[in-house]
Design an enzyme around this catalytic site. Sequence first.
Site, PDB file in Angstrom:
ATOM      1  N   SER A  79       0.793  -1.234   0.000  1.00 41.18           N
ATOM      2  CA  SER A  79       0.000   0.000   0.000  1.00 41.18           C
ATOM      3  C   SER A  79       0.820   1.277   0.000  1.00 41.18           C
ATOM      4  CB  SER A  79      -0.962   0.003   1.191  1.00 41.18           C
ATOM      5  OG  SER A  79      -2.025  -0.900   0.965  1.00 41.18           O
ATOM      6  N   GLY A 110       4.445   9.185   6.328  1.00 44.32           N
ATOM      7  CA  GLY A 110       4.840   7.864   5.866  1.00 44.32           C
ATOM      8  C   GLY A 110       3.682   7.071   5.351  1.00 44.32           C
TER       9      GLY A 110
END
Length: 483
Positions: free
Chosen positions: A84, A325
């Site tokens: 992902s 992140g």
Amino acid sequence: MSQETQQSGTPAPPVPSREEARARLDTLKEWLDARLEPLLEENEVPGAAVAVCVGDKVIDAAAGVLSTETKVEATTDSVFQIGSVTKVWTATLAMQLVDEGVLDLDAPVRTYLPDFELADDKAAATVTTQHLMSHTAGFEGDFMTDTGLSDDCLEKFVATFGTIPQLFPPGERFSYNNAAYCLMGRLVEVLRGQPYDVCLRRYLCEPLGLTHTATGPYEALMYRAAVGHVRHEPGAPPRPAAIWATVRSNAAAGSLLAMRPRDLLAFARMHLADGVAPDGTRVLSAESARAMREPHVDLPYLGFMGDHWALGWETFDLPGGTVVGHDGGTVGQGAFLRVVPGRDVAVALQINGGDPLGLYVEIVGRVLRDLAGIELRPLPKPDPDAPRIDASRYVGTYTATAGDTVVSQDADGRIWVERRPKGVFAQLDRQAERVELLPDREGTLIAAVPEMGIHRLFTFVGDDGAGRARFLHTGRADRRADA
């Protein structure tokens, strides 16, 4: 309230100067070369690779094997799936279209895809690209419909969205959504007139000068490619998974993209430089790069996850500063990417099975501490002496396409959760499991035993009108199924 203030604060270390951080990279490289192999053994991780940068100075390391069957050694040029983390790449492709004036984030998706449908027509008419990017579109998101390997597989997949149920109105709350990113990938295809993987190569891989990146299995075979490993039975050692990847139709959400850590860092360095690639090529406008890091929605308390979601990036308010992140997980592979804006620090960690959290805490924790003056929050842990509570607000069945979750309380007051995978998820080496839950804080329960190195949190949000939770939130908002 951020999760930093929700937890007992960990003091932040001193922030090193840029010169000090660059000098510490050499010491970090020596530590990685000595420590990575033991870390793999301690956490039953078959193989891993990591890259770290301060500005344009990059180090990397690798250890272990790419497959426990073939025994091929992992190297710094080995490619691992990033899962992902791909979503940040998809969001970047969309923001390039914003830069060109072709895409308006606030315009309904139907502006560009007139035939787009959901089970809730009102939601389909109002959902925007910004909703897709920030995981606030509100429809269920865990679908892996196999629509083949041809270039029209994403078009065919999005055409099946007419039966996807709506959990809440667009913009109401956060719920992690793979299907939303597949839809955004389709937007990119339509506005570029090219398949998604071609767009990846032309608009990101080539301008970034990437040399060890694969948009699918046929390209991955040209490199030393990692194989995912899973535990086929509880407590068993990780073994190679039955498949290398899932379906091509989910590529924009993270089902296929693989690369070495240095290539992933080149992408991160471009974002650190507000859109400029390491060789000076402008890939994204500075305005769009910064907008992608701006929080758009607060997350409920979820422990390991961040505090907010931005446009593609997840943001963490940590002791010492803010980190952006994204994490990724595929069939037995995992990736962690952390970027510290303003301090020119980034770290990419990629693994192929086992319990990755131990590596994350030691490696990413050390990088952030030594090079950026930022401290990770402690992973959540249960209190075995926590008093029994009345769990009637939480008890019930919560449903999603990926599976059902049953929360119950026995006669002794102990709380249990049983997760029952459905469909394709039941076929991906996942088994039904029953775990005891303990009280953590108001609205949140925590697993008594760890899974892949972490005690999972179960947060209950909303109200069904009868005093019971409307959703069970574990990153995804699963809706209550029992009346």
